[in-house]
Design a protein around this motif. Structure first.
Motif, short mmCIF file in Angstrom:
data_model
loop_
_atom_site.label_atom_id
_atom_site.label_comp_id
_atom_site.label_asym_id
_atom_site.label_seq_id
_atom_site.Cartn_x
_atom_site.Cartn_y
_atom_site.Cartn_z
N UNK A 12 0.83 -1.21 0.00
CA UNK A 12 0.00 0.00 0.00
C UNK A 12 0.86 1.26 0.00
N UNK A 13 1.97 1.25 0.74
CA UNK A 13 2.87 2.41 0.76
C UNK A 13 3.51 2.61 -0.61
N UNK A 14 3.88 1.51 -1.28
CA UNK A 14 4.46 1.62 -2.62
C UNK A 14 3.42 2.13 -3.60
N UNK A 15 2.19 1.65 -3.48
CA UNK A 15 1.12 2.15 -4.35
C UNK A 15 0.90 3.64 -4.13
N UNK A 16 0.92 4.07 -2.89
CA UNK A 16 0.71 5.49 -2.60
C UNK A 16 1.80 6.34 -3.25
N UNK A 17 3.05 5.87 -3.19
CA UNK A 17 4.16 6.62 -3.77
C UNK A 17 4.04 6.70 -5.29
N UNK A 18 3.70 5.59 -5.93
CA UNK A 18 3.61 5.61 -7.40
C UNK A 18 2.43 6.44 -7.88
N UNK A 19 1.32 6.40 -7.14
CA UNK A 19 0.17 7.21 -7.53
C UNK A 19 0.49 8.69 -7.41
N UNK A 20 1.19 9.07 -6.33
CA UNK A 20 1.61 10.47 -6.21
C UNK A 20 2.51 10.88 -7.37
N UNK A 21 3.35 9.95 -7.82
CA UNK A 21 4.27 10.23 -8.92
C UNK A 21 3.61 10.10 -10.29
N UNK A 22 2.36 9.63 -10.33
CA UNK A 22 1.65 9.49 -11.60
C UNK A 22 2.07 8.29 -12.41
#
Length: 290
Positions: A164-174
């Motif tokens: 979930x933390x990795x998903x949050x980072x990639x979503x913020x980065x687009x």
């Protein structure tokens, strides 16, 4: 920091392995160095994504790293196209594991100045490593035998971060994740896989493959009706319809920490307020956040 990735994979061997896989995928495997790694999609005849993969080109094989649950369908597809090709395709999902190291600078054995794909000893065996951006900063995917997992993770040290933390980072980065965002079945250009997108996975110069005619038409036309955007909001499920003024204008991807990616019509007004699965959200173009 590292994150275990639910995934699967296929190993392709035989004298014709590179040419065979080249004729199925959107990326240019033949033009990649050895060793090398190429992001790609496998399309249907309408140009829609059936699977997304990263293809590792090595001296003796091609390894296709896939999202969890995708290997069996791609294996069946590839076997249908084997006619006179000297290739063998094996599902290695049960024997291999993958972990993503968020930053590769301190990874033992990894040469930060070296090629995008490398092999080296870690723990009690050899690992296959590829430079992959999953968080907004280039990191490293490590592929290793399942029986070596304890030794590999011990050698990594550091802190485990949740998926979930990795998903949050990639979503913020687009950065999209085609399977986890539910973007299978759409055109690659609509969800950031085009040349110049956040996850380029297409070559327009590599020659024929399944769906290539549609890709050539889109290149000539220069645009699609949809693009990848971000939605600020919360509370929807993957694949939920996005509506505006009572009309469906796209579909939503994974939502984490009040932000998600979405496939949306390009003619939506900037900062438009939309409905996603019964909740309100606001559109944010990727360019606006860079």
């Amino acid at each position: 920091m590292w994150t275990l990735l639910p995934s699967g994979g296929l190993r392709v061997t035989g004298a014709d392995r590179v040419d065979f896989v080249q004729g199925q995928m959107t990326g240019d495997l033949r033009g990649a160095p050895t060793p090398g790694v190429v992001a790609c999609a496998f399309l249907n005849v309408r140009g829609q994504i059936e699977q997304f993969a990263r293809a590792y080109k090595r001296a003796d094989d091609v390894y296709l790293h896939l999202d969890a649950g995708q290997a069996a369908a791609l294996l069946a597809r590839l076997k249908r196209y084997i006619i006179f090709d000297q290739v063998e395709v094996e599902d290695v999902s049960e024997t291999l594991r993958t972990v993503h190291v968020w930053e590769g600078a301190g990874l033992p054995g990894w040469n930060a100045e070296g090629p995008d794909a490398q092999s080296f000893e870690l723990g009690s065996g050899t690992v296959l490593a590829g430079r992959v951006n999953r968080s907004g900063t280039p990191g490293v995917d490590l592929h290793y035998l399942a029986r070596h997992e304890a030794e590999v993770l011990a050698a990594l040290g550091g802190e485990e971060a949740s998926l979930e933390a990795l998903d949050a980072a990639r979503i913020r980065a687009g950065i999209p994740d085609v399977a986890r965002d539910g973007f299978l079945g759409v055109l690659p250009q609509e969800v950031g896989l085009d040349v110049g997108g956040p996850l380029p996975a297409i070559s327009y110069r590599k020659g024929c493959y399944v769906g290539q005619e549609i890709m050539a038409r889109l290149e000539a036309r220069g645009q699609t009706r949809y693009h990848l955007a971000q939605l600020a909001g919360d509370g929807w499920t993957v694949g939920a319809d996005v509506t505006h003024a009572g009309k469906v204008v796209g579909q939503a991807g994974l939502n984490v920490d009040g932000l998600g990616l979405a496939r949306l019509r390009k003619d939506l007004p900037e900062d438009a307020e939309v409905q996603v699965g019964g909740t309100s959200a606001r559109v944010q173009t990727l360019a606006a956040r860079r």
